[in-house]
Design a protein around this motif. Structure first.
Motif, PDB file in Angstrom:
ATOM      1  N   LEU A 111      28.097  49.730  40.548  1.00 50.43           N
ATOM      2  CA  LEU A 111      29.265  48.449  40.478  1.00 50.43           C
ATOM      3  C   LEU A 111      29.606  47.831  38.497  1.00 50.43           C
ATOM      4  CD1 LEU A 111      25.791  46.723  42.322  1.00 50.43           C
ATOM      5  CD2 LEU A 111      28.082  47.472  42.905  1.00 50.43           C
ATOM      6  N   ALA A 112      28.605  48.536  38.011  1.00 50.91           N
ATOM      7  CA  ALA A 112      29.058  48.877  36.739  1.00 50.91           C
ATOM      8  C   ALA A 112      30.677  49.411  36.451  1.00 50.91           C
ATOM      9  CB  ALA A 112      28.643  48.536  35.786  1.00 50.91           C
ATOM     10  N   GLN A 113      30.625  50.747  36.749  1.00 45.77           N
ATOM     11  CA  GLN A 113      32.912  50.700  36.692  1.00 45.77           C
ATOM     12  C   GLN A 113      33.149  49.367  38.183  1.00 45.77           C
ATOM     13  OE1 GLN A 113      31.956  54.538  38.607  1.00 45.77           O
ATOM     14  NE2 GLN A 113      32.955  55.418  36.970  1.00 45.77           N
ATOM     15  N   VAL A 114      32.540  48.468  38.997  1.00 41.83           N
ATOM     16  CA  VAL A 114      33.877  47.415  39.351  1.00 41.83           C
ATOM     17  C   VAL A 114      33.266  46.671  38.373  1.00 41.83           C
ATOM     18  CG1 VAL A 114      33.503  45.479  40.849  1.00 41.83           C
ATOM     19  CG2 VAL A 114      32.715  48.240  41.575  1.00 41.83           C
ATOM     20  N   GLU A 115      32.391  45.894  38.209  1.00 36.34           N
ATOM     21  CA  GLU A 115      32.508  45.006  37.254  1.00 36.34           C
ATOM     22  C   GLU A 115      33.289  44.951  35.429  1.00 36.34           C
ATOM     23  OE1 GLU A 115      29.450  42.971  34.139  1.00 36.34           O
ATOM     24  OE2 GLU A 115      28.307  43.631  35.451  1.00 36.34           O
ATOM     25  N   HIS A 116      33.419  46.081  34.662  1.00 36.91           N
ATOM     26  CA  HIS A 116      34.387  46.881  34.226  1.00 36.91           C
ATOM     27  C   HIS A 116      35.207  46.528  35.041  1.00 36.91           C
ATOM     28  CE1 HIS A 116      36.169  48.987  30.648  1.00 36.91           C
ATOM     29  NE2 HIS A 116      36.556  50.096  30.718  1.00 36.91           N
ATOM     30  N   ALA A 117      36.026  46.961  35.244  1.00 40.14           N
ATOM     31  CA  ALA A 117      37.285  46.979  35.904  1.00 40.14           C
ATOM     32  C   ALA A 117      38.250  45.737  36.162  1.00 40.14           C
ATOM     33  CB  ALA A 117      37.601  48.137  37.224  1.00 40.14           C
ATOM     34  N   ARG A 118      37.355  44.868  36.258  1.00 34.94           N
ATOM     35  CA  ARG A 118      37.704  43.186  36.723  1.00 34.94           C
ATOM     36  C   ARG A 118      37.774  42.699  35.428  1.00 34.94           C
ATOM     37  NH1 ARG A 118      34.555  41.624  42.754  1.00 34.94           N
ATOM     38  NH2 ARG A 118      36.214  43.117  43.796  1.00 34.94           N
ATOM     39  N   LEU A 119      36.429  43.044  34.388  1.00 38.60           N
ATOM     40  CA  LEU A 119      36.548  42.599  33.232  1.00 38.60           C
ATOM     41  C   LEU A 119      37.979  42.313  32.654  1.00 38.60           C
ATOM     42  CD1 LEU A 119      33.329  42.546  31.736  1.00 38.60           C
ATOM     43  CD2 LEU A 119      34.291  40.602  32.475  1.00 38.60           C
ATOM     44  N   GLU A 120      38.462  43.887  32.496  1.00 37.00           N
ATOM     45  CA  GLU A 120      39.759  44.225  31.515  1.00 37.00           C
ATOM     46  C   GLU A 120      40.876  43.671  32.635  1.00 37.00           C
ATOM     47  OE1 GLU A 120      40.071  48.887  32.258  1.00 37.00           O
ATOM     48  OE2 GLU A 120      39.970  49.024  30.166  1.00 37.00           O
ATOM     49  N   ARG A 121      40.867  43.743  34.245  1.00 39.08           N
ATOM     50  CA  ARG A 121      42.461  42.998  34.865  1.00 39.08           C
ATOM     51  C   ARG A 121      42.455  42.034  34.358  1.00 39.08           C
ATOM     52  NH1 ARG A 121      44.578  45.969  38.712  1.00 39.08           N
ATOM     53  NH2 ARG A 121      45.044  43.805  39.611  1.00 39.08           N
ATOM     54  N   GLY A 122      41.320  40.623  34.020  1.00 37.48           N
ATOM     55  CA  GLY A 122      40.680  39.921  34.462  1.00 37.48           C
ATOM     56  C   GLY A 122      40.273  39.191  35.358  1.00 37.48           C
ATOM     57  N   ASP A 123      39.972  39.689  36.688  1.00 32.96           N
ATOM     58  CA  ASP A 123      39.652  39.564  38.025  1.00 32.96           C
ATOM     59  C   ASP A 123      38.382  38.746  38.101  1.00 32.96           C
ATOM     60  OD1 ASP A 123      42.116  39.871  38.705  1.00 32.96           O
ATOM     61  OD2 ASP A 123      41.517  42.579  39.601  1.00 32.96           O
ATOM     62  N   PHE A 124      37.393  39.688  37.332  1.00 31.82           N
ATOM     63  CA  PHE A 124      36.074  39.235  36.518  1.00 31.82           C
ATOM     64  C   PHE A 124      36.164  37.051  37.380  1.00 31.82           C
ATOM     65  CE2 PHE A 124      31.463  38.013  34.876  1.00 31.82           C
ATOM     66  CZ  PHE A 124      30.837  39.053  35.954  1.00 31.82           C
ATOM     67  N   GLY A 125      35.131  37.194  38.657  1.00 33.45           N
ATOM     68  CA  GLY A 125      34.492  35.846  38.546  1.00 33.45           C
ATOM     69  C   GLY A 125      35.651  35.379  39.996  1.00 33.45           C
ATOM     70  N   LYS A 126      36.563  36.134  40.376  1.00 34.95           N
ATOM     71  CA  LYS A 126      38.060  35.381  41.265  1.00 34.95           C
ATOM     72  C   LYS A 126      38.128  36.625  41.978  1.00 34.95           C
ATOM     73  CE  LYS A 126      40.518  34.407  36.792  1.00 34.95           C
ATOM     74  NZ  LYS A 126      42.135  34.807  36.246  1.00 34.95           N
ATOM     75  N   LYS A 127      37.857  37.490  42.548  1.00 32.77           N
ATOM     76  CA  LYS A 127      37.582  38.806  43.484  1.00 32.77           C
ATOM     77  C   LYS A 127      35.914  38.913  44.365  1.00 32.77           C
ATOM     78  CE  LYS A 127      42.033  39.485  42.648  1.00 32.77           C
ATOM     79  NZ  LYS A 127      42.621  39.076  42.860  1.00 32.77           N
ATOM     80  N   VAL A 128      36.015  38.463  45.663  1.00 29.50           N
ATOM     81  CA  VAL A 128      34.702  38.993  46.032  1.00 29.50           C
ATOM     82  C   VAL A 128      34.343  39.819  46.647  1.00 29.50           C
ATOM     83  CG1 VAL A 128      35.085  36.576  46.858  1.00 29.50           C
ATOM     84  CG2 VAL A 128      35.775  37.975  48.587  1.00 29.50           C
ATOM     85  N   PHE A 129      33.234  39.977  46.583  1.00 32.44           N
ATOM     86  CA  PHE A 129      32.259  41.115  47.081  1.00 32.44           C
ATOM     87  C   PHE A 129      31.260  40.932  48.419  1.00 32.44           C
ATOM     88  CE2 PHE A 129      31.267  45.611  44.772  1.00 32.44           C
ATOM     89  CZ  PHE A 129      30.657  45.591  46.378  1.00 32.44           C
ATOM     90  N   MET A 130      31.617  41.740  49.254  1.00 38.06           N
ATOM     91  CA  MET A 130      30.564  41.131  50.466  1.00 38.06           C
ATOM     92  C   MET A 130      30.291  42.620  51.001  1.00 38.06           C
ATOM     93  SD  MET A 130      31.336  38.476  53.499  1.00 38.06           S
ATOM     94  CE  MET A 130      30.261  38.278  54.974  1.00 38.06           C
ATOM     95  N   VAL A 131      29.060  42.440  51.299  1.00 37.16           N
ATOM     96  CA  VAL A 131      28.146  43.846  52.322  1.00 37.16           C
ATOM     97  C   VAL A 131      28.215  43.414  53.985  1.00 37.16           C
ATOM     98  CG1 VAL A 131      26.047  45.115  52.003  1.00 37.16           C
ATOM     99  CG2 VAL A 131      27.597  44.484  49.731  1.00 37.16           C
ATOM    100  N   GLY A 132      28.245  44.481  54.484  1.00 38.34           N
ATOM    101  CA  GLY A 132      28.248  44.038  55.788  1.00 38.34           C
ATOM    102  C   GLY A 132      26.752  44.314  56.029  1.00 38.34           C
ATOM    103  N   PHE A 133      25.932  43.800  55.880  1.00 36.29           N
ATOM    104  CA  PHE A 133      24.211  43.365  56.378  1.00 36.29           C
ATOM    105  C   PHE A 133      25.223  41.820  58.116  1.00 36.29           C
ATOM    106  CE2 PHE A 133      23.226  44.466  52.149  1.00 36.29           C
ATOM    107  CZ  PHE A 133      22.200  45.826  52.913  1.00 36.29           C
ATOM    108  N   MET A 134      25.600  43.112  59.166  1.00 36.73           N
ATOM    109  CA  MET A 134      26.073  41.849  60.177  1.00 36.73           C
ATOM    110  C   MET A 134      24.593  40.874  60.753  1.00 36.73           C
ATOM    111  SD  MET A 134      25.250  43.672  61.314  1.00 36.73           S
ATOM    112  CE  MET A 134      24.866  45.047  63.013  1.00 36.73           C
TER     113      MET A 134
END
Length: 349
Positions: A111-134
Motif C-alpha cells: 500500500l505504501a508503494q501504491v501511494e508512492h506510485a500514484r503520487l509520482e504519476r499525479g494519480d493520488f486521489g484520482k484512482k479508486v482501490f476496492m477490495v472484494g468483500f462481497m
C-alpha cells in the motif's frame, strides 16, 4: 468518464471467471481478459465475446495497454500485493480480491508503494482501490446493516458467524505452509464484524483442528476452527470456520441486539437470505451447493459498484477499500498467532 470504460480481469480461475461474467453483463463496460493459461484465456474470451485485442497472455501486457482503465486482480492470494503495485504504477483503477496479502507487513509495504506510485504519476486521489468483500453487497447482509443503523433492535451485542465449504478445495492443498482457513477464509467474517458492528477487533482467540482431512495438519492448515473476537465496542463475535460441511456451502450469521435478533443467510438463496425473529419470519431448508450461487447477486453488485466508482473516480461510502483489507489481514494474523500459541492475542493495529 463519458466513454465506455475497459476493465481487465487478471487471473481466470474461479473468482476471475465470476467477475468476468459479471462485468460482461454491464452496459458501458468493455471486458478485457488476462491469463498465463492460453487455452483458458481464449476459451473464456470466446464464450464472453471478448475481441482478440483485449485478450492478454501476460498481466504485464494488460497493464501496459492504453485501452485498459481498470483491473480486477483475481490471481493467487500470494500474488496480490505484487499485482496491485504494478497496477498502480501503470495508472489503473484497482479491484483486488481478498485477501490483499498473506501478511500485514506485505500489505503495508504494498500500500505504501501504491501511494508512492500514484503520487509520482499525479494519480493520488484520482484512482479508486476496492477490495472484494462481497458480503457488503449481498441483499441479506445489506438489510442487516440497515437494521443496525436504524436502531430498531437496539445496540448489537453478539454476532455469531458460520462460514464454510462442502469440502476442502484442492487448490489449497498444494504444500501451502500457511493457515488458509484463517488468512483467506476468515477475512470475510472479520470484515463483516467490523462493518456490521461499526467497531474494530481488539483481541482474538482461536482453536483449529484437522478433523476430516488429517493431512492438513502437516501443511499448517485445518478444516475446522472456532474463533472468538472481542470488539472495542464491547460486542462479542463467535465464528465457526469449516471446509468440511459435506452438505453444501454454508454462510450464516445471527446478530443479537438489545431488543431482538437478525438471522442472516438462513434461506441460502440469492436475494432473500434473511429472517427476523418475529411472527413474520420465514425459513427454507434449501442449501446452496457452492458460493457462486449463494452470493451471485453480491458478486454482480460489487462489479456494478466498482465500474461506477471507476467512472466517478471515487468509492461510495461503505465500499471496502485497501485499509479494510489491511485491517482484516491484521486480525487474521492475530488469529494465526493465537492458533500457534494457544493463547488469546491482541490485534496489532
Amino acid at each position: 468518464m463519458d466513454r465506455n470504460i475497459c476493465i481487465a480481469v487478471l487471473g481466470l480461475g474461479e473468482m476471475g471467471t465470476i467477475h468476468a461474467e459479471s462485468l460482461r453483463r454491464l452496459g458501458g463496460v468493455e471486458l478485457a481478459l488476462a491469463s498465463k493459461r492460453s487455452e483458458v484465456l481464449h476459451e473464456l474470451a470466446e464464450r464472453l465475446y471478448v475481441p482478440c485485442a483485449l485478450r492478454f497472455e501476460s498481466y504485464e501486457d494488460a497493464l501496459a495497454s492504453p485501452r485498459v482503465d481498470a483491473v480486477v486482480v483475481a490471481t493467487a492470494p500470494a500474488d496480490h500485493t505484487e499485482r496491485i503495485v504494478r497496477a498502480a504504477q501503470a495508472g489503473k483503477h484497482i479491484f483486488c480480491e481478498k485477501p490483499l496479502g498473506l501478511s500485514a507487513a506485505s500489505v503495508e509495504k504494498a500500500l505504501a508503494q501504491v501511494e508512492h506510485a500514484r503520487l509520482e504519476r499525479g494519480d493520488f486521489g484520482k484512482k479508486v482501490f476496492m477490495v472484494g468483500f462481497m458480503r457488503r453487497f449481498d441483499p441479506a447482509y445489506a438489510r442487516g446493516k440497515l437494521l443496525v443503523q436504524s436502531g430498531a433492535l437496539g445496540k448489537p451485542t453478539v454476532l455469531k458467524c458460520t462460514s464454510g465449504d462442502a469440502e476442502y478445495p484442492a487448490k489449497y492443498q498444494r504444500d501451502l505452509g500457511y493457515n488458509s482457513m484463517l488468512l483467506d477464509l476468515a477475512v470475510h467474517d472479520i470484515d463483516l464484524a467490523r462493518w456490521l458492528l461499526g467497531a474494530e477487533v481488539h483481541r482474538v482467540h482461536v482453536v483449529c483442528r484437522s478433523l476430516v482431512y488429517p493431512q492438513l495438519a502437516g501443511l499448517g492448515d485445518a478444516d475446522n476452527a472456532l474463533a472468538l473476537l472481542e470488539m472495542d465496542s464491547g460486542a462479542l463475535v463467535s465464528a465457526h470456520f469449516c471446509r468440511a460441511f459435506n452438505y453444501g456451502y454454508n454462510v450464516t450469521s445471527e446478530l443479537v441486539c438489545e431488543r431482538g435478533s437478525v438471522y442472516l443467510g438462513e434461506l441460502k438463496r440469492p436475494g432473500d437470505a434473511i429472517r427476523v425473529a418475529d411472527p413474520a419470519g420465514a425459513l427454507s431448508e434449501r442449501i446452496a451447493p457452492v458460493f457462486r450461487e449463494r452470493f451471485e447477486q453480491a458478486f454482480q453488485r460489487e462489479m456494478e459498484v466498482f465500474a461506477e466508482a471507476v467512472r466517478k473516480g471515487t468509492l461510495p461510502a461503505g465500499a471496502p477499500g485497501p485499509l479494510d483489507g489491511l485491517a482484516a489481514t491484521r486480525v487474521a494474523e492475530a488469529l494465526v498467532r493465537s492458533w500457534q500459541t494457544g493463547s488469546p492475542q491482541v490485534v496489532q493495529h
